[in-house]
Design an enzyme around this catalytic site. Structure first.
Site, PDB file in Angstrom:
ATOM      1  CG  HIS A  86      -4.971   0.761  -3.875  1.00 10.19           C
ATOM      2  ND1 HIS A  86      -4.221   0.493  -2.733  1.00 10.19           N
ATOM      3  CD2 HIS A  86      -6.016  -0.105  -3.839  1.00 10.19           C
ATOM      4  CE1 HIS A  86      -4.792  -0.479  -2.047  1.00 10.19           C
ATOM      5  NE2 HIS A  86      -5.882  -0.863  -2.694  1.00 10.19           N
ATOM      6  CE  LYS A  94      -6.473  -0.752   4.729  1.00 17.04           C
ATOM      7  NZ  LYS A  94      -7.739  -1.009   4.011  1.00 17.04           N
ATOM      8  NE  ARG A 148      -2.922  -3.599  -1.268  1.00 13.07           N
ATOM      9  CZ  ARG A 148      -2.503  -4.468  -0.351  1.00 13.07           C
ATOM     10  NH1 ARG A 148      -1.210  -4.740  -0.256  1.00 13.07           N
ATOM     11  NH2 ARG A 148      -3.343  -5.083   0.452  1.00 13.07           N
ATOM     12  CE1 TYR A 166      -6.379  -7.576  -6.810  1.00 14.62           C
ATOM     13  CE2 TYR A 166      -6.421  -8.687  -4.696  1.00 14.62           C
ATOM     14  CZ  TYR A 166      -6.267  -7.539  -5.437  1.00 14.62           C
ATOM     15  OH  TYR A 166      -6.014  -6.350  -4.812  1.00 14.62           O
ATOM     16  NE  ARG A 217      -3.533  -2.223   2.804  1.00  9.32           N
ATOM     17  CZ  ARG A 217      -3.259  -3.369   3.432  1.00  9.32           C
ATOM     18  NH1 ARG A 217      -2.059  -3.534   3.994  1.00  9.32           N
ATOM     19  NH2 ARG A 217      -4.154  -4.333   3.521  1.00  9.32           N
ATOM     20  CG  HIS A 254      -6.111  -8.998   1.324  1.00  6.55           C
ATOM     21  ND1 HIS A 254      -6.294  -9.436   0.028  1.00  6.55           N
ATOM     22  CD2 HIS A 254      -5.939  -7.653   1.246  1.00  6.55           C
ATOM     23  CE1 HIS A 254      -6.234  -8.401  -0.795  1.00  6.55           C
ATOM     24  NE2 HIS A 254      -6.018  -7.311  -0.089  1.00  6.55           N
TER      25      HIS A 254
END
Length: 308
Positions: A254, A186, A257, A289, A163, A280
């Site tokens: 982004h 995150k 990524r 994806y 990110r 994630h």
């Protein structure tokens, strides 16, 4: 945390729940603000709907009609199905937490169904377009060290799937980049990310040209005045590059990524390994994806086999 429509006890409960989400679940301040807005909006609606301040006992007696009325109200004021689904998830999380502490049955709230919506697919760049973006970014800035800096950042986004906040959060202690980089993403969660030789070389070239010294506790990527690099500068560099190359507006930092993940999957990468590389929390987030890859295969098929 008393607000109109909240009893003091309800306001305190909301504050405690948010504190737990922050401390135990590692939610970011942006996420905390979204939770607060979602739940406060729900409680505010109930106050207006019932014409009374809501205490904890009243929250424990919510029924399906309350949930339907709230969801109808939100859709009526133009809230998208996607945003309402997110708000419902926040409300359920809060009510589940509250029911565990107050000992009431939250079935009517927890069984409320979120509206269906089509999830937006990420818009990755083609492999050649991603490479062209990196090359173009390196040509744009007047100052050689700024050009090298911008190229190093976008190379990390595409080559490591970072990110932009993670790339710009690196400090001088990360230089020289190792073969495997420890990233704090995150929710303050750590993950290990392999670093391609091209990314290590790009960062090394930036450091060689940068007029500011590399300091372990200082940002690795500097702005022109020596402070931390503002992500907006990378966004501007991407804007210039995509305009020069004729790429769509979806070609953002982004998107690099997204491109990293999609290209890995297309090359036979394991979905769970990609999940770990991206950081994630849920495999479902990474599975989007597979839809991107399938959609691209269908485009190729339709181009090769046009309908009569």
């Amino acid at each position: 945390m008393t607000q109109p429509g909240f009893s003091p006890a309800t306001g305190d409960a909301l504050a405690r729940w948010l504190d737990q989400m922050r401390a135990l679940d590692g939610a970011s301040e942006h996420t905390i603000a979204a939770y607060r807005t979602d739940v406060a909006g729900f409680l505010g609606f109930l106050h207006a709907h019932h014409g009374e301040s809501l205490g904890l006992a009243r929250l424990g007696a919510l029924g399906q009609s309350d949930m339907r009325a709230w969801m109808a109200y939100e859709r009526g004021r133009g809230l998208s199905a996607r945003s309402l689904a997110r708000a419902l998830s926040s409300v359920k999380s809060f009510i589940r937490w509250l029911s565990d502490r107050e000992g009431f049955d939250a079935t009517h709230v927890l069984s409320a169904r979120a509206p269906k919506y089509s999830r937006k697919l990420p818009r990755p760049l083609a492999v050649d377009a991603a490479k062209a973006v990196i090359e173009q970014v390196e040509l744009q800035a007047m100052e050689p060290w700024v050009a090298a800096r911008d190229a190093a950042v976008v190379t990390l986004l595409y080559g490591c799937g970072l990110r932009i906040s993670e790339a710009l959060g690196l400090t001088g202690a990360a230089h020289p980049l190792p073969e495997v980089l420890r990233i704090r993403g995150k929710g303050d969660k750590e993950r290990l990310v392999p670093v391609l030789p091209a990314a290590r070389a790009a960062v090394a070239e930036y450091v060689r040209l940068c007029p500011w010294p590399v300091e372990a506790q200082a940002p690795l990527f500097r702005g022109v005045r020596g402070g931390a690099l503002n992500p907006r500068q990378i966004e501007k560099a991407m804007e210039l590059a995509r305009n020069a190359l004729g790429l769509p507006a979806t070609a953002t930092p982004h998107a690099l990524r997204h491109s990293f993940a999609t290209h890995l999957l297309a090359a036979g990468g394991d979905l769970r390994a990609i999940q770990e590389l991206l950081g994630h929390a849920s495999l479902a987030t990474t599975q989007v994806y597979t839809a991107v890859d399938t959609a691209r295969l269908m485009q190729v098929y339709q181009a090769a086999h046009p309908r009569a």
